[in-house]
Write a protein that holds these residues in place. Structure first.
Motif, PDB file in Angstrom:
ATOM      1  N   ALA A   1     -12.237  48.055 -22.991  1.00  0.00           N
ATOM      2  CA  ALA A   1     -11.236  47.420 -23.855  1.00  0.00           C
ATOM      3  C   ALA A   1      -9.863  47.392 -23.166  1.00  0.00           C
ATOM      4  CB  ALA A   1     -11.148  48.154 -25.187  1.00  0.00           C
TER       5      ALA A   1
ATOM      6  N   GLN B   1      -9.790  48.311 -32.836  1.00  0.00           N
ATOM      7  CA  GLN B   1     -11.124  48.846 -32.533  1.00  0.00           C
ATOM      8  C   GLN B   1     -11.069  50.078 -31.638  1.00  0.00           C
ATOM      9  OE1 GLN B   1     -12.893  45.266 -30.850  1.00  0.00           O
ATOM     10  NE2 GLN B   1     -14.335  45.170 -32.575  1.00  0.00           N
ATOM     11  N   TYR B   2     -10.091  50.095 -30.735  1.00  0.00           N
ATOM     12  CA  TYR B   2      -9.985  51.174 -29.751  1.00  0.00           C
ATOM     13  C   TYR B   2      -8.570  51.742 -29.752  1.00  0.00           C
ATOM     14  CZ  TYR B   2     -14.195  48.772 -28.195  1.00  0.00           C
ATOM     15  OH  TYR B   2     -15.437  48.176 -28.142  1.00  0.00           O
TER      16      TYR B   2
ATOM     17  N   GLU C   1     -16.222  52.704 -23.364  1.00  0.00           N
ATOM     18  CA  GLU C   1     -15.886  51.535 -24.185  1.00  0.00           C
ATOM     19  C   GLU C   1     -14.373  51.319 -24.227  1.00  0.00           C
ATOM     20  OE1 GLU C   1     -17.848  54.052 -25.530  1.00  0.00           O
ATOM     21  OE2 GLU C   1     -19.777  53.064 -25.232  1.00  0.00           O
ATOM     22  N   ASP C   2     -13.614  52.428 -24.321  1.00  0.00           N
ATOM     23  CA  ASP C   2     -12.154  52.334 -24.299  1.00  0.00           C
ATOM     24  C   ASP C   2     -11.679  51.724 -22.982  1.00  0.00           C
ATOM     25  OD1 ASP C   2     -11.824  53.526 -26.818  1.00  0.00           O
ATOM     26  OD2 ASP C   2     -11.537  55.534 -25.981  1.00  0.00           O
TER      27      ASP C   2
END
Length: 108
Positions: free
Chosen positions: A71, A48-49, A67-68
């Motif tokens: 994560a 996803q990342y 968001e990264d």
């Protein structure tokens, strides 16, 4: 005169054998359900990342979004839990080996 058996001397004498032992012992937990779950969670986060994997696997700077970063924190948390599972495995293997050795010496 007795030889000094300090930790550094032990590693100087037996480092290859000792680290082989630790490696074999710590990988025993890789078949545990929780370890597999954590591995899958990390794999999913990497998919996803992709920048998270770049940060951890490459020595080059990489920009991360918010968001990264979230994560990345999750991946590090999972990796820490995996390391704890490995340490627990090594600890208990050492206890088992110690008891076996003491029995062999007829102390237990």
């Amino acid at each position: 005169m007795a030889k000094d058996l300090s930790f550094s001397t032990f590693l100087d004498e037996y480092d290859t054998d000792f680290f082989d032992y630790l490696s074999k012992t710590s990988t025993a937990c890789h078949s545990e359900t929780r370890y597999k779950e954590l591995t899958e969670k990390i794999k999913t986060l990497y998919e996803q990342y992709p920048n998270v994997r770049k940060v951890l696997d490459v020595d080059r700077p990489c920009e991360l979004s918010a968001e990264d970063c979230t994560a990345l924190v999750e991946v590090l948390k999972y990796k820490n839990e995996m390391a704890n599972l490995e340490l627990k495995e090594v600890y208990f293997k050492g206890c088992i080996d110690c008891v076996s050795y003491l029995k062999k010496l007829s102390i237990l």
